[in-house]
Scaffold this motif. Structure first.
Motif, PDB file in Angstrom:
ATOM      1  N   SER A 161      14.910  43.305  17.260  1.00 29.77           N
ATOM      2  CA  SER A 161      14.447  42.218  18.122  1.00 29.77           C
ATOM      3  C   SER A 161      14.504  40.902  17.374  1.00 29.77           C
ATOM      4  N   ASN A 162      14.697  39.840  18.135  1.00 27.73           N
ATOM      5  CA  ASN A 162      14.633  38.470  17.618  1.00 27.73           C
ATOM      6  C   ASN A 162      13.584  37.735  18.451  1.00 27.73           C
ATOM      7  N   VAL A 163      12.555  37.199  17.786  1.00 28.94           N
ATOM      8  CA  VAL A 163      11.420  36.611  18.491  1.00 28.94           C
ATOM      9  C   VAL A 163      11.239  35.161  18.052  1.00 28.94           C
ATOM     10  N   PRO A 164      11.558  34.181  18.915  1.00 31.55           N
ATOM     11  CA  PRO A 164      11.230  32.790  18.585  1.00 31.55           C
ATOM     12  C   PRO A 164       9.718  32.596  18.632  1.00 31.55           C
ATOM     13  N   ILE A 165       9.183  31.905  17.652  1.00 27.77           N
ATOM     14  CA  ILE A 165       7.757  31.646  17.597  1.00 27.77           C
ATOM     15  C   ILE A 165       7.487  30.185  17.944  1.00 27.77           C
ATOM     16  N   THR A 166       8.227  29.291  17.303  1.00 27.61           N
ATOM     17  CA  THR A 166       8.214  27.870  17.659  1.00 27.61           C
ATOM     18  C   THR A 166       9.658  27.392  17.651  1.00 27.61           C
ATOM     19  N   ASP A 167       9.845  26.092  17.826  1.00 29.23           N
ATOM     20  CA  ASP A 167      11.203  25.547  17.781  1.00 29.23           C
ATOM     21  C   ASP A 167      11.841  25.679  16.409  1.00 29.23           C
ATOM     22  N   SER A 168      11.027  25.901  15.380  1.00 28.35           N
ATOM     23  CA  SER A 168      11.564  25.985  14.020  1.00 28.35           C
ATOM     24  C   SER A 168      11.186  27.269  13.294  1.00 28.35           C
ATOM     25  N   LEU A 169      10.532  28.176  13.996  1.00 32.78           N
ATOM     26  CA  LEU A 169      10.060  29.400  13.360  1.00 32.78           C
ATOM     27  C   LEU A 169      10.461  30.599  14.218  1.00 32.78           C
ATOM     28  N   ALA A 170      11.052  31.608  13.570  1.00 33.82           N
ATOM     29  CA  ALA A 170      11.493  32.794  14.298  1.00 33.82           C
ATOM     30  C   ALA A 170      11.393  34.006  13.394  1.00 33.82           C
ATOM     31  N   ALA A 171      11.383  35.173  14.026  1.00 39.01           N
ATOM     32  CA  ALA A 171      11.271  36.422  13.269  1.00 39.01           C
ATOM     33  C   ALA A 171      12.199  37.477  13.864  1.00 39.01           C
ATOM     34  N   ARG A 172      12.703  38.340  12.984  1.00 40.66           N
ATOM     35  CA  ARG A 172      13.455  39.515  13.404  1.00 40.66           C
ATOM     36  C   ARG A 172      12.738  40.759  12.888  1.00 40.66           C
ATOM     37  N   PHE A 173      12.722  41.774  13.746  1.00 42.64           N
ATOM     38  CA  PHE A 173      12.135  43.050  13.371  1.00 42.64           C
ATOM     39  C   PHE A 173      13.131  44.151  13.748  1.00 42.64           C
ATOM     40  N   ALA A 174      13.246  45.141  12.901  1.00 46.55           N
ATOM     41  CA  ALA A 174      14.160  46.248  13.171  1.00 46.55           C
ATOM     42  C   ALA A 174      13.579  47.532  12.600  1.00 46.55           C
ATOM     43  N   ALA A 175      13.899  48.631  13.269  1.00 52.58           N
ATOM     44  CA  ALA A 175      13.464  49.951  12.803  1.00 52.58           C
ATOM     45  C   ALA A 175      14.543  50.962  13.148  1.00 52.58           C
ATOM     46  N   ASN A 176      14.670  51.947  12.294  1.00 53.50           N
ATOM     47  CA  ASN A 176      15.692  52.975  12.488  1.00 53.50           C
ATOM     48  C   ASN A 176      15.099  54.310  12.062  1.00 53.50           C
ATOM     49  N   VAL A 177      15.215  55.319  12.915  1.00 52.99           N
ATOM     50  CA  VAL A 177      14.732  56.661  12.610  1.00 52.99           C
ATOM     51  C   VAL A 177      15.879  57.634  12.827  1.00 52.99           C
ATOM     52  N   LYS A 178      16.130  58.501  11.850  1.00 55.55           N
ATOM     53  CA  LYS A 178      17.224  59.476  11.926  1.00 55.55           C
ATOM     54  C   LYS A 178      16.685  60.874  11.654  1.00 55.55           C
ATOM     55  N   ARG A 179      17.156  61.803  12.446  1.00 55.36           N
ATOM     56  CA  ARG A 179      16.841  63.206  12.234  1.00 55.36           C
ATOM     57  C   ARG A 179      18.096  64.030  12.499  1.00 55.36           C
ATOM     58  N   SER A 180      18.336  65.026  11.679  1.00 56.77           N
ATOM     59  CA  SER A 180      19.364  66.026  11.971  1.00 56.77           C
ATOM     60  C   SER A 180      19.036  67.291  11.212  1.00 56.77           C
ATOM     61  N   ASP A 181      19.522  68.417  11.745  1.00 57.36           N
ATOM     62  CA  ASP A 181      19.226  69.713  11.135  1.00 57.36           C
ATOM     63  C   ASP A 181      20.077  69.989   9.904  1.00 57.36           C
ATOM     64  N   GLY A 182      21.218  69.313   9.798  1.00 58.58           N
ATOM     65  CA  GLY A 182      22.135  69.550   8.697  1.00 58.58           C
ATOM     66  C   GLY A 182      23.379  70.274   9.163  1.00 58.58           C
ATOM     67  N   SER A 183      24.507  69.941   8.550  1.00 61.79           N
ATOM     68  CA  SER A 183      25.806  70.440   9.013  1.00 61.79           C
ATOM     69  C   SER A 183      26.373  71.569   8.160  1.00 61.79           C
ATOM     70  N   ILE A 184      25.801  71.834   6.986  1.00 65.11           N
ATOM     71  CA  ILE A 184      26.291  72.896   6.102  1.00 65.11           C
ATOM     72  C   ILE A 184      25.225  73.989   6.049  1.00 65.11           C
ATOM     73  N   GLU A 185      25.539  75.138   6.605  1.00 68.84           N
ATOM     74  CA  GLU A 185      24.556  76.215   6.717  1.00 68.84           C
ATOM     75  C   GLU A 185      24.301  76.860   5.361  1.00 68.84           C
ATOM     76  N   ASN A 186      23.031  76.981   5.020  1.00 65.96           N
ATOM     77  CA  ASN A 186      22.616  77.695   3.812  1.00 65.96           C
ATOM     78  C   ASN A 186      22.207  79.104   4.237  1.00 65.96           C
ATOM     79  N   VAL A 187      23.097  80.066   4.028  1.00 68.42           N
ATOM     80  CA  VAL A 187      22.887  81.407   4.572  1.00 68.42           C
ATOM     81  C   VAL A 187      21.745  82.130   3.876  1.00 68.42           C
ATOM     82  N   THR A 188      21.363  81.706   2.695  1.00 71.42           N
ATOM     83  CA  THR A 188      20.287  82.356   1.960  1.00 71.42           C
ATOM     84  C   THR A 188      18.914  81.887   2.410  1.00 71.42           C
ATOM     85  N   ALA A 189      18.790  80.573   2.592  1.00 67.14           N
ATOM     86  CA  ALA A 189      17.469  79.992   2.873  1.00 67.14           C
ATOM     87  C   ALA A 189      17.160  79.901   4.355  1.00 67.14           C
TER      88      ALA A 189
END
Length: 839
Positions: A188-216
């Protein structure tokens, strides 16, 4: 292995079916031109095509188009760039064959990583999410003049998007696909005043994994990551900016997958009798791992590999005019904690040997102790002045850089067998120097756990200056220099078992189990008197009493001047008209790079010492040219280089001061020469866009004499005939896309091709004797189909590794001590969907 689609993927499909506003069409490809790319490779904004440096720039649009969300994914887009997989999941970064494959905290990385101008000092913290990124610049060759730290191989600059006080924006991107991939990115980009602004960002990643560990019963190459960034800018006046940046990331994942290839049955660890092996030898377990590699499977101990680290960063940048200069001040603080890193060094289902910080945690836990919490902190201050003189014919920069990094309670360890308990049979015992041979019916119990607890303080102070003088309209001369002082302090505490007390604890089990009949005594190092194999297997692994040695303390200082000289020819308008070009420059550069030395523990056959390793020095000679042609529809950048490399810092594995100890230490290898060339091509062919890059890197050791502990004692070994490690000689990349402005919106199919040559992964003096210390070349085909409903909404389908080919991307061979080569497999075919919307 069939692709699996998550519920998130189905949600994306449902969103795609909603009614959207009318599409907004892009300009026809036939009238399009290549955009001007602005870079900051010389610490000021200038056109990429006017910059006499080998630099690749990847903007946010290209990152989105390619679906890049991890920094390491840019490897396929920049020549001579390699994210090498070695001992831990965090990759070692190489440019033009120069990097640092060891994650040792006593070593600086060979390639500098900068996030909004802030240097990231540790290689295991350089695996950043590409969150809210405006552009990524890859600077090739030593950057020894203008940047915060001397970067001997090159630098990667990651810049986030600047807040805009005139636009309120919000964006969401969700993705899902094979192997349980789920990703959500918010910005997001959020103007606060004519001369003040802020950006906020977040990223979340999940995956089970692509290489099978047959033992574990799990999979590796899983993802469990979160990153948050914020940037606040106050445009106080047209010339004064106050810029605050904050970044937090958390990674908590399993470690790298390994397919083990057995090499040396003379290595002491391959001769071990392991209590969790069900009678199998390490060679048999290794052969099984190799046999399932083509199925994208591994067979590893489920507890021996982990990659977890928290990154915290805050920076305050001030930009203002002062006495005719444009001044920039960058003040930063960075911290890493919750550090748990380790690698399954044998790469099998047997718990044979685990190394790294988390292995140190296991050593402490095996003694019933809790180690002190590791924490790293870095503070830095850079002050830079830009100015003009001589009717703007001289553009110059000068400044200072100061930093202090403290690494407290840095833990490393080697966890062998069942809490250090392993055994060797009569054939292996022949080489151990026992006074008498042992009978064939008996085995020798061995206790082989060790740990190292260290504190480091690294201080850097530098002054730098560089000026570019327009000698003529067509000729520019750039001269620069940097003086750097590096101060290194270290305290190392070796932690070893109390061998006599450990024998008492084993003997305390006599009588509690009918199979345990004979008492044991400590014979030498971690070796005990012989018992029957049945008795050895009947033991319960006792807590290991630890002895904390006297700290080894040391300090050292290094200093170096690193100059740079560049001559840059700029084509005149008459020359451009004559040859039908839109722009052309040619340049020649001579530059010097420097990477600080340090202190590391080295065990010889007689003692443990804190020894100094020297700085690396590189002298780089380079020529190149850049051109735009055909009404800015063709761009070609070419560079040819030769680097003379002195006192290479190499991480080595060897037998330690005892018969049972495995030691990793840092030494200097001598001299090498690295030659090569690279090119980048971008062409607009009607509605087609073609982007290509290629590089050739040939490294040769001129002198590579190392003293090392061998099976026959300490010896000087000539390794000058070895292949250059971890770097492919040839790399090629190609991306072809087609823009179709249809009545349903803009549809862009895209095909990507990538080729990597074979890679030598050896670490010690025996590795070069085995073919499995070299992984084969491979090629990949990826496809994407992007559908832009309008300028605010898009849906992308992708398939990576279209041919579902099996290949290896890296690894590490520790031949003399562990006796195996561990190869990191690439990811199988995966498919998914990405949906993005902006408001």
């Amino acid at each position: 292995m069939a692709p699996r689609f998550s519920k998130l993927s189905l949600a994306i499909l449902a969103l795609a079916g909603l009614n959207f506003s009318a599409p907004v069409f892009a300009q026809s490809g036939s009238s399009a031109t290549l955009e001007e790319v602005v870079v900051t490779a010389r610490r000021r904004e200038e056109s990429l095509q006017d910059t006499p440096l080998a630099v690749s720039a990847i903007g946010s649009d290209m990152l989105e188009q390619m679906g890049i969300s991890d920094i390491e994914d840019i490897e396929t887009l920049a020549p001579s760039l390699q994210f090498s997989q070695t001992n831990y999941k965090a990759p070692a970064i190489f440019i033009r064959g120069i990097g640092q494959r060891s994650g040792s905290p006593g070593l600086d990385p060979g390639v500098g990583m900068y996030l909004n101008g802030v240097y990231v000092p540790r290689s295991d913290a350089q695996l950043l999410d590409a969150i809210d990124v405006a552009n990524i610049q890859v600077l090739r060759g030593p950057q020894g003049t203008l940047f915060g730290k001397n970067n001997i191989g090159g630098a990667i600059l990651v810049d986030s998007k600047k807040p805009d006080p005139e636009a309120l924006e919000f964006g969401v991107k969700v993705a899902g696909g094979s192997f349980g991939r789920q990703e959500v990115k918010l910005d997001s980009n959020v103007p606060i005043t004519d001369s003040l602004a802020a950006r906020f960002a977040a990223n979340v990643k999940r995956s089970d994994g692509s290489i099978e560990n047959v033992t574990a019963g799990n999979s590796l190459f899983d993802q469990d990551r979160m990153a948050v960034s914020s940037r606040v800018m106050w445009y106080a006046t047209d010339e004064v900016e106050v810029d605050f940046f904050g970044f937090l990331s958390r990674i908590d994942e399993r470690g790298s997958p390994y397919n083990c290839a057995f090499q040396n049955n003379g290595a002491i660890l391959t001769q071990g009798i392991y209590r969790d092996a069900n009678g199998a030898t390490l060679e048999e377990a290794c052969d099984y791992s190799s046999s399932i590699a083509s199925q994208f499977q591994v067979s590893q101990n489920g507890e021996d590999a982990v990659y977890a680290i928290d990154n915290h960063m805050a920076a305050l940048s001030l930009r203002f005019p002062l006495a005719g200069f444009d001044v920039e001040s960058i003040t930063s603080f960075a911290m890493q904690d919750n550090i748990r890193l380790s690698g399954d060094s044998d790469g099998t289902y047997i718990h044979a040997v685990q190394v790294g910080p988390d292995a140190g945690n296991q050593v402490f836990a095996g003694a019933g102790l809790t180690p002190p919490k590791a924490q790293r902190e870095q503070m830095s201050q850079e002050l830079k002045f830009n100015g003009l003189a001589w009717d703007d014919k001289l553009n110059y920069t000068f400044g200072i850089f100061l930093s202090q990094e403290t690494l407290d309670n840095t833990l490393d360890g080697t966890d062998v067998g069942d809490n250090g308990l392993v055994a060797v049979g009569p054939s292996a015992a022949v080489d151990l120097g026992l006074p008498v041979p042992i009978p064939n019916a008996l085995v020798l119990p061995v206790q082989a756990n060790t740990a190292l607890l260290a504190d480091y303080t690294n201080r850097t102070a530098a002054i730098f200056a560089q000026g570019s003088w327009d000698v003529r309209e067509w000729l520019q001369l750039t001269v620069g220099a940097r003086y750097t002082e590096e101060e290194r302090e270290a305290k190392h505490m070796l932690i070893t078992p109390d061998y006599e007390e450990y024998a008492n604890r084993l003997n305390a089990q006599i009588g509690t189990n009918p199979a345990i009949l004979l008492p044991v005594t400590h014979v030498m190092d971690g070796i005990y008197s012989p018992v029957t194999q049945a008795q050895y297997l009947a033991y319960s692994a006792a807590e290991v009493p630890l002895v904390f040695g006297e700290p080894l303390r040391g300090s050292t200082t290094f200093s170096q001047v690193t100059p740079n000289l560049t001559l840059n020819f700029l084509a005149t308008d008459e020359m451009l008209d004559t040859f039908g070009l839109d722009s052309f420059i040619a340049y020649a550069t001579v530059s010097k790079g420097f990477k600080s030395g340090g202190l590391d523990v080295r065990n010889t056959q007689t003692e443990s010492t804190l020894q100094q390793f020297e700085p690396e020095i590189v002298l780089n000679k380079e020529i190149g040219f850049k051109l735009d042609a055909i009404d800015k529809r063709l761009r070609l950048n070419v560079a040819v280089f030769q680097m003379d490399y002195t006192d290479l810092q190499v991480a080595l594995y060897e037998r330690g001061a005892t018969q049972t100890e495995v030691v990793q230490f840092t030494g200097n290898a001598g001299e090498a020469v690295v030659d090569g060339f690279e090119f980048e091509l971008t062409a607009l062919l009607g509605d087609f866009t073609v982007t290509a890059n290629a590089s050739y890197t040939d490294g040769d050791f001129i002198e590579y004499m190392l003293g090392t502990n061998t099976a026959d004692g300490f010896a000087i070994v000539d390794r000058s005939n070895e292949a250059f490690p971890q770097v492919p000689q040839n790399i090629r990349g190609l991306v072809v896309s087609y823009d179709w402005d249809s009545m349903f919106g803009r549809i862009v199919p895209q095909l990507q091709y990538y080729y990597s040559d074979e890679i030598f992964i050896g670490t010690d003096y025996l590795s070069g004797n085995y073919d499995s210390s070299t992984i084969s070349q491979y090629e990949l085909f990826n496809a994407r189909l992007n559908w832009e409903f309008n300028e605010n909404m898009a849906l992308t389908a992708y398939v990576n590794n279209l041919k579902d080919d099996h290949y290896f991307v890296g690894g590490i061979a520790v031949t003399s001590v562990i006796g195996v080569a561990n190869r990191v497999p690439g990811t199988p075919r995966e498919a998914g969907l990405e949906f993005s919307v902006k408001f």
